[in-house]
Motif scaffolding. Structure first.
Motif, PDB file in Angstrom:
ATOM      1  N   GLY A   1       5.532  48.338   2.615  1.00 27.90           N
ATOM      2  CA  GLY A   1       4.754  49.472   4.574  1.00 27.90           C
ATOM      3  C   GLY A   1       5.296  49.003   5.875  1.00 27.90           C
ATOM      4  O   GLY A   1       6.166  47.887   5.983  1.00 27.90           O
ATOM      5  N   ASP A   2       5.420  49.660   6.746  1.00 26.04           N
ATOM      6  CA  ASP A   2       4.992  48.964   7.907  1.00 26.04           C
ATOM      7  C   ASP A   2       5.324  47.797   8.614  1.00 26.04           C
ATOM      8  O   ASP A   2       5.801  46.879   9.557  1.00 26.04           O
ATOM      9  N   ASN A   3       4.627  47.731   7.995  1.00 29.68           N
ATOM     10  CA  ASN A   3       3.929  46.093   8.453  1.00 29.68           C
ATOM     11  C   ASN A   3       3.963  44.884   7.884  1.00 29.68           C
ATOM     12  O   ASN A   3       2.697  43.867   7.853  1.00 29.68           O
ATOM     13  N   TYR A   4       3.522  45.278   6.458  1.00 27.48           N
ATOM     14  CA  TYR A   4       4.500  44.035   5.249  1.00 27.48           C
ATOM     15  C   TYR A   4       5.180  42.466   5.529  1.00 27.48           C
ATOM     16  O   TYR A   4       4.455  41.522   5.653  1.00 27.48           O
ATOM     17  N   GLU A   5       6.419  43.204   6.009  1.00 24.23           N
ATOM     18  CA  GLU A   5       6.880  41.820   7.031  1.00 24.23           C
ATOM     19  C   GLU A   5       6.503  40.693   7.948  1.00 24.23           C
ATOM     20  O   GLU A   5       6.808  39.787   7.356  1.00 24.23           O
ATOM     21  N   ASN A   6       5.557  41.296   8.611  1.00 25.98           N
ATOM     22  CA  ASN A   6       5.094  40.233   9.486  1.00 25.98           C
ATOM     23  C   ASN A   6       3.344  40.079   9.200  1.00 25.98           C
ATOM     24  O   ASN A   6       2.346  39.853  10.100  1.00 25.98           O
ATOM     25  N   ALA A   7       2.969  40.737   7.724  1.00 19.67           N
ATOM     26  CA  ALA A   7       1.380  40.000   8.017  1.00 19.67           C
ATOM     27  C   ALA A   7       1.080  38.738   7.798  1.00 19.67           C
ATOM     28  O   ALA A   7       2.182  37.792   7.117  1.00 19.67           O
ATOM     29  N   SER A   8       0.072  38.656   7.559  1.00 19.49           N
ATOM     30  CA  SER A   8      -0.360  37.512   7.630  1.00 19.49           C
ATOM     31  C   SER A   8      -0.734  36.949   6.676  1.00 19.49           C
ATOM     32  O   SER A   8      -0.788  35.579   5.758  1.00 19.49           O
ATOM     33  N   CYS A   9       0.134  37.847   5.096  1.00 16.97           N
ATOM     34  CA  CYS A   9      -0.552  37.512   4.008  1.00 16.97           C
ATOM     35  C   CYS A   9      -0.108  38.592   2.912  1.00 16.97           C
ATOM     36  O   CYS A   9      -0.336  39.731   3.263  1.00 16.97           O
ATOM     37  N   LYS A  10       1.850  38.587   2.773  1.00 14.63           N
ATOM     38  CA  LYS A  10       2.568  39.222   2.191  1.00 14.63           C
ATOM     39  C   LYS A  10       1.656  39.432   0.698  1.00 14.63           C
ATOM     40  O   LYS A  10       2.068  38.675  -0.121  1.00 14.63           O
ATOM     41  N   VAL A  11       1.587  40.862   0.186  1.00  9.82           N
ATOM     42  CA  VAL A  11       1.289  41.093  -0.663  1.00  9.82           C
ATOM     43  C   VAL A  11       2.020  41.819  -1.610  1.00  9.82           C
ATOM     44  O   VAL A  11       2.510  42.727  -0.921  1.00  9.82           O
ATOM     45  N   LEU A  12       2.877  42.192  -2.379  1.00  7.84           N
ATOM     46  CA  LEU A  12       3.260  42.908  -3.139  1.00  7.84           C
ATOM     47  C   LEU A  12       3.327  42.491  -4.594  1.00  7.84           C
ATOM     48  O   LEU A  12       2.346  42.029  -5.488  1.00  7.84           O
ATOM     49  N   LEU A  13       2.552  44.510  -4.753  1.00 14.03           N
ATOM     50  CA  LEU A  13       2.232  44.997  -5.532  1.00 14.03           C
ATOM     51  C   LEU A  13       2.933  45.344  -6.670  1.00 14.03           C
ATOM     52  O   LEU A  13       3.734  46.355  -6.432  1.00 14.03           O
ATOM     53  N   VAL A  14       2.406  44.913  -7.738  1.00 14.68           N
ATOM     54  CA  VAL A  14       2.984  45.846  -9.023  1.00 14.68           C
ATOM     55  C   VAL A  14       2.249  46.124  -9.660  1.00 14.68           C
ATOM     56  O   VAL A  14       1.875  45.979 -10.447  1.00 14.68           O
ATOM     57  N   GLY A  15       2.722  47.713 -10.428  1.00 20.63           N
ATOM     58  CA  GLY A  15       2.330  48.436 -11.170  1.00 20.63           C
ATOM     59  C   GLY A  15       3.489  48.505 -12.509  1.00 20.63           C
ATOM     60  O   GLY A  15       4.391  47.766 -12.684  1.00 20.63           O
ATOM     61  N   GLU A  16       3.099  48.763 -13.503  1.00 13.05           N
ATOM     62  CA  GLU A  16       3.745  48.492 -15.234  1.00 13.05           C
ATOM     63  C   GLU A  16       5.107  50.047 -15.147  1.00 13.05           C
ATOM     64  O   GLU A  16       5.576  49.325 -15.894  1.00 13.05           O
ATOM     65  N   SER A  17       4.473  50.668 -15.166  1.00 11.50           N
ATOM     66  CA  SER A  17       6.277  52.074 -15.392  1.00 11.50           C
ATOM     67  C   SER A  17       5.524  52.952 -14.569  1.00 11.50           C
ATOM     68  O   SER A  17       4.068  53.614 -14.357  1.00 11.50           O
TER      69      SER A  17
ATOM     70  N   VAL B   1       1.521  37.936  -6.003  1.00 12.82           N
ATOM     71  CA  VAL B   1       2.483  38.882  -6.767  1.00 12.82           C
ATOM     72  C   VAL B   1       0.769  39.764  -7.223  1.00 12.82           C
ATOM     73  O   VAL B   1       0.318  38.542  -7.922  1.00 12.82           O
ATOM     74  N   ILE B   2       0.385  40.591  -6.736  1.00 10.80           N
ATOM     75  CA  ILE B   2      -0.459  41.522  -8.072  1.00 10.80           C
ATOM     76  C   ILE B   2       0.142  42.764  -8.956  1.00 10.80           C
ATOM     77  O   ILE B   2       0.244  43.680  -8.746  1.00 10.80           O
ATOM     78  N   PHE B   3      -0.101  42.047 -10.162  1.00 13.78           N
ATOM     79  CA  PHE B   3       0.184  43.314 -11.449  1.00 13.78           C
ATOM     80  C   PHE B   3      -0.922  44.266 -11.310  1.00 13.78           C
ATOM     81  O   PHE B   3      -2.157  43.625 -11.695  1.00 13.78           O
ATOM     82  N   PHE B   4      -0.637  44.833 -11.120  1.00 12.90           N
ATOM     83  CA  PHE B   4      -2.236  46.371 -11.835  1.00 12.90           C
ATOM     84  C   PHE B   4      -1.785  46.580 -13.122  1.00 12.90           C
ATOM     85  O   PHE B   4      -0.497  47.608 -13.316  1.00 12.90           O
ATOM     86  N   GLY B   5      -2.065  46.205 -14.282  1.00 10.36           N
ATOM     87  CA  GLY B   5      -1.659  46.386 -15.293  1.00 10.36           C
ATOM     88  C   GLY B   5      -0.731  45.595 -15.791  1.00 10.36           C
ATOM     89  O   GLY B   5       0.439  44.573 -15.461  1.00 10.36           O
ATOM     90  N   SER B   6      -1.771  44.251 -16.374  1.00 13.00           N
ATOM     91  CA  SER B   6      -1.208  42.513 -17.425  1.00 13.00           C
ATOM     92  C   SER B   6      -0.169  42.511 -18.510  1.00 13.00           C
ATOM     93  O   SER B   6      -0.283  41.606 -18.853  1.00 13.00           O
ATOM     94  N   SER B   7       0.225  43.882 -18.891  1.00 12.58           N
ATOM     95  CA  SER B   7       0.728  43.708 -20.010  1.00 12.58           C
ATOM     96  C   SER B   7       1.815  42.747 -20.232  1.00 12.58           C
ATOM     97  O   SER B   7       2.382  41.520 -20.868  1.00 12.58           O
TER      98      SER B   7
END
Length: 235
Positions: A22-38, A145-151
């Motif tokens: 996202g445009d604002n990710y790099e300077n975010a106060s908490c950088k959140v990487l969301l991860v899907g499965e497939s 890093v937040i996994f949505f789908g934790s297989s």
């Protein structure tokens, strides 16, 4: 969309789809990487872009055909909506565009699943995808890093194993759960090389769809990852 990291990400072995940043990710106060499965191939007869071969040959598939769509008219689809609701429930002023521009997003398995009715994935697909994910994490430097789908977090052959994560790997821990439909759905956690991984169930599951259950997941994140919720409340 921030394309600053594209050149580095394009060099990551096995990374088929360039992650959304996202445009604002790099300077975010908490950088959140969301991860899907497939990713699943579907509707090829209606939309050729959803054909298995076209998905696999399109490096922009995840960030353009998925996330850009989720930030707009596709935001009501079950997968992005449940993610959005769980993370932003405390912020009534949040918008889909603001949310997705405040995070990064990628998928674990870097190969489209050809049959949307066949949800089976192989250990090799997970391991190869996770190796690419760790390189992606080195480049994007998320705080969490937040996994949505934790297989990928629940099998010793995947995320917790030292053959994949290295000697600093810490086994996956069940840190809490939501009880729904006569079953416990765990909140999972792994710490590795200073990076925290949190795993929630897949957003398409029933436990992620009802408003009551989404509130329970939201409250668990307030309890176990308050910095994440505070970040989304600040947007």
């Amino acid at each position: 969309m921030n394309k600053k990291f594209d050149a580095e990400l394009a060099k990551v072995e096995g990374l088929r789809w360039i992650p959304w940043v996202g445009d604002n990710y790099e300077n975010a106060s908490c950088k959140v990487l969301l991860v899907g499965e497939s990713v699943y191939a579907s509707n090829a007869s209606v939309d050729p872009g959803e054909h298995y071969d076209n998905i696999n040959s399109n490096p922009d598939y995840v960030r353009v055909r998925n996330v850009e769509w989720w930030a707009g008219e596709g935001g009501q689809a079950k997968f992005p909506k449940n993610i959005y609701d769980i993370l932003t429930m405390s912020n009534p002023n949040m918008t889909k565009d603001k949310f997705w521009n405040g995070v990064a997003f990628t998928e674990v398995i870097q190969e489209a699943i050809p049959d949307s009715k066949d949800r089976s994935r192989t250990e090799n697909q997970f391991v190869k995808g996770l190796l690419s994910l760790y390189k992606t994490i080195e480049i994007l430097s998320p705080d969490i890093v937040i996994f949505f789908g934790s297989s990928a977090m629940m099998n010793d052959n995947y995320l917790p194993s030292k053959k994949v994560l290295g000697e600093d790997a810490v086994e996956c821990q069940f840190i809490d759960y939501v009880y729904a439909s006569s079953r416990k759905y765990p909140l999972r956690e792994i710490l590795n090389c200073g990076v925290r991984y949190i795993g929630l169930p897949h957003p398409s599951l029933p436990t992620m769809s009802s408003n009551d259950n989404k509130k329970e997941w939201h409250n668990l994140l307030i309890k176990h990852a308050p910095g994440v919720i505070s970040y989304f409340n600040s947007l």
